[in-house]
Design a protein around this motif. Structure first.
Motif, PDB file in Angstrom:
ATOM      1  N   PHE A  78     -41.442  10.312  -6.916  1.00 51.15           N
ATOM      2  CA  PHE A  78     -40.562   9.642  -7.174  1.00 51.15           C
ATOM      3  C   PHE A  78     -40.112   8.630  -9.066  1.00 51.15           C
ATOM      4  O   PHE A  78     -41.674   8.582  -9.502  1.00 51.15           O
ATOM      5  CB  PHE A  78     -39.800   9.085  -6.643  1.00 51.15           C
ATOM      6  CG  PHE A  78     -40.322   7.767  -6.497  1.00 51.15           C
ATOM      7  CD1 PHE A  78     -40.292   6.168  -6.950  1.00 51.15           C
ATOM      8  CD2 PHE A  78     -41.260   7.363  -5.673  1.00 51.15           C
ATOM      9  CE1 PHE A  78     -40.503   5.107  -7.660  1.00 51.15           C
ATOM     10  CE2 PHE A  78     -42.306   5.721  -5.500  1.00 51.15           C
ATOM     11  CZ  PHE A  78     -41.912   4.923  -6.351  1.00 51.15           C
ATOM     12  N   ASP A  79     -39.083   9.171  -9.815  1.00 45.33           N
ATOM     13  CA  ASP A  79     -38.796   8.330 -10.278  1.00 45.33           C
ATOM     14  C   ASP A  79     -37.724   8.035 -11.083  1.00 45.33           C
ATOM     15  O   ASP A  79     -36.637   9.312 -10.971  1.00 45.33           O
ATOM     16  CB  ASP A  79     -39.510   9.291 -12.117  1.00 45.33           C
ATOM     17  CG  ASP A  79     -40.611   8.444 -12.763  1.00 45.33           C
ATOM     18  OD1 ASP A  79     -40.890   7.153 -13.594  1.00 45.33           O
ATOM     19  OD2 ASP A  79     -40.362   8.671 -14.376  1.00 45.33           O
ATOM     20  N   GLY A  80     -37.409   7.161 -12.128  1.00 41.96           N
ATOM     21  CA  GLY A  80     -36.195   6.123 -12.903  1.00 41.96           C
ATOM     22  C   GLY A  80     -36.725   5.991 -13.894  1.00 41.96           C
ATOM     23  O   GLY A  80     -37.345   5.730 -14.074  1.00 41.96           O
ATOM     24  N   GLY A  81     -35.680   6.679 -14.882  1.00 47.42           N
ATOM     25  CA  GLY A  81     -35.474   6.274 -16.557  1.00 47.42           C
ATOM     26  C   GLY A  81     -33.921   5.494 -16.808  1.00 47.42           C
ATOM     27  O   GLY A  81     -33.607   5.528 -15.937  1.00 47.42           O
ATOM     28  N   GLY A  90     -31.940   7.573 -15.063  1.00 47.09           N
ATOM     29  CA  GLY A  90     -31.609   9.439 -14.503  1.00 47.09           C
ATOM     30  C   GLY A  90     -33.000   8.787 -13.827  1.00 47.09           C
ATOM     31  O   GLY A  90     -33.584   8.289 -13.410  1.00 47.09           O
ATOM     32  N   LEU A  91     -32.010   9.956 -12.395  1.00 46.94           N
ATOM     33  CA  LEU A  91     -33.585   9.466 -10.875  1.00 46.94           C
ATOM     34  C   LEU A  91     -33.892  11.196 -10.876  1.00 46.94           C
ATOM     35  O   LEU A  91     -33.068  11.690 -10.903  1.00 46.94           O
ATOM     36  CB  LEU A  91     -31.961   9.068  -9.770  1.00 46.94           C
ATOM     37  CG  LEU A  91     -31.331   8.054 -10.511  1.00 46.94           C
ATOM     38  CD1 LEU A  91     -31.180   8.010  -8.999  1.00 46.94           C
ATOM     39  CD2 LEU A  91     -31.887   6.466 -10.687  1.00 46.94           C
ATOM     40  N   GLU A 122     -35.785   2.904 -10.657  1.00 47.14           N
ATOM     41  CA  GLU A 122     -36.757   3.591  -9.925  1.00 47.14           C
ATOM     42  C   GLU A 122     -36.511   3.217  -8.797  1.00 47.14           C
ATOM     43  O   GLU A 122     -37.445   3.672  -8.049  1.00 47.14           O
ATOM     44  CB  GLU A 122     -38.280   2.589 -10.496  1.00 47.14           C
ATOM     45  CG  GLU A 122     -38.594   3.279 -11.832  1.00 47.14           C
ATOM     46  CD  GLU A 122     -39.153   3.874 -12.104  1.00 47.14           C
ATOM     47  OE1 GLU A 122     -39.380   4.867 -11.248  1.00 47.14           O
ATOM     48  OE2 GLU A 122     -39.921   4.284 -13.008  1.00 47.14           O
ATOM     49  N   TYR A 123     -36.054   2.141  -8.435  1.00 54.16           N
ATOM     50  CA  TYR A 123     -35.391   1.578  -6.369  1.00 54.16           C
ATOM     51  C   TYR A 123     -34.669   2.634  -6.123  1.00 54.16           C
ATOM     52  O   TYR A 123     -34.699   3.614  -5.409  1.00 54.16           O
ATOM     53  CB  TYR A 123     -35.119   0.298  -6.712  1.00 54.16           C
ATOM     54  CG  TYR A 123     -36.386  -0.678  -6.129  1.00 54.16           C
ATOM     55  CD1 TYR A 123     -36.723  -0.411  -4.734  1.00 54.16           C
ATOM     56  CD2 TYR A 123     -36.369  -1.358  -7.468  1.00 54.16           C
ATOM     57  CE1 TYR A 123     -38.027  -1.362  -4.614  1.00 54.16           C
ATOM     58  CE2 TYR A 123     -37.724  -2.699  -7.107  1.00 54.16           C
ATOM     59  CZ  TYR A 123     -38.466  -2.311  -5.580  1.00 54.16           C
ATOM     60  OH  TYR A 123     -39.183  -3.203  -5.541  1.00 54.16           O
ATOM     61  N   ALA A 202     -35.895  12.923 -14.171  1.00 51.21           N
ATOM     62  CA  ALA A 202     -35.688  11.539 -14.482  1.00 51.21           C
ATOM     63  C   ALA A 202     -34.699  11.591 -15.534  1.00 51.21           C
ATOM     64  O   ALA A 202     -33.469  11.578 -16.108  1.00 51.21           O
ATOM     65  CB  ALA A 202     -36.259  10.608 -13.604  1.00 51.21           C
ATOM     66  N   THR A 203     -35.997  12.455 -16.774  1.00 54.57           N
ATOM     67  CA  THR A 203     -34.998  12.587 -17.955  1.00 54.57           C
ATOM     68  C   THR A 203     -34.493  13.689 -18.070  1.00 54.57           C
ATOM     69  O   THR A 203     -33.080  13.271 -19.062  1.00 54.57           O
ATOM     70  CB  THR A 203     -36.651  12.921 -18.845  1.00 54.57           C
ATOM     71  OG1 THR A 203     -37.410  12.063 -18.673  1.00 54.57           O
ATOM     72  CG2 THR A 203     -35.488  13.262 -20.298  1.00 54.57           C
TER      73      THR A 203
END
Length: 218
Positions: A78-81, A90-91, A122-123, A202-203
């Motif tokens: 997982f990643d968040g921006g 962006g998830l 991120e969460y 995410a991007t």
């Protein structure tokens, strides 16, 4: 789910001792236990999972047969921006799993506007992955969650305290969902380079590119 074997061993002359194996997948545990039984020297063979729940050989075989048609051996990236200027997040999440004898990968991203920091993003990405696991029907299984956010992974594992109200709310949502699904989580921190698939999703979400799809992988 990983299994360890506990047993007593008796020599032909009656000397006994106890052994405990390393953890292994259920299929391997069954093969080893059946081989030990053929020797006639292994006694009182027990199968124990990570929660110390005891399984019989019959129960373990039934479990393997049942999960084969359901998602299992699940790993989540997982990643968040967060775009400070546009106030958009962006998830992204990537879920690797096995089902019906196939290795599969699910990719999902989303753009949201109601978040205020990168840590919240991120969460939210982690929570997005949980939603996808629920849609897939993943339940009562161990799942490995991999990301590059020290804050999220250390706080969820209980290694770091959380003093921010909004992040505490995310932790509560996530822990509630984990309990609801019966997921036993483990957390792995990696570099951003090793989290590039989720990072790219995410991007792309920040750029308004929506991606949802599942494919078979080698």
């Amino acid at each position: 789910m990983d299994i360890r074997i506990e047993m007593s061993y008796q020599t032909p002359k009656g000397t006994t001792t106890s052994f405990q194996s390393e953890e292994m997948n259920p299929g391997k545990a069954i093969l080893i236990a059946e081989d030990l039984e053929k020797s006639g020297r292994a006694k009182q063979i027990k199968f124990l999972d990570s929660r110390d729940t005891e399984w019989t050989l019959k129960e373990l075989k039934k479990f393997i047969a049942e999960i084969e048609t359901e998602p299992h051996n699940v790993t989540v990236y997982f990643d968040g921006g967060f775009d400070q200027a546009l106030r958009h997040s962006g998830l992204g999440c990537v879920i690797y799993y096995e089902q019906n004898g196939k290795s599969l990968r699910l990719r999902k991203n989303a753009q949201v506007e109601e978040l205020d920091t990168n840590n919240e993003a991120e969460y939210a990405a982690f929570h997005l992955a949980l939603q996808e696991l629920a849609f897939m029907g993943v339940h009562d299984l161990p799942v490995t969650f991999i990301g590059d956010s020290q804050v999220v992974l250390h706080q969820l594992s209980g290694e770091w305290p959380c003093y921010e109200i909004e992040l505490s709310k995310w932790i509560d949502r996530i822990e509630t969902q984990l309990d609801k699904l019966g997921i036993d989580p483990s957390y792995q921190l990696v570099s951003r380079k090793l989290n590039k698939e989720a990072d790219q999703l995410a991007t792309q979400a920040l750029r308004g590119i929506n991606i949802t799809g599942t494919k078979e992988v080698n």
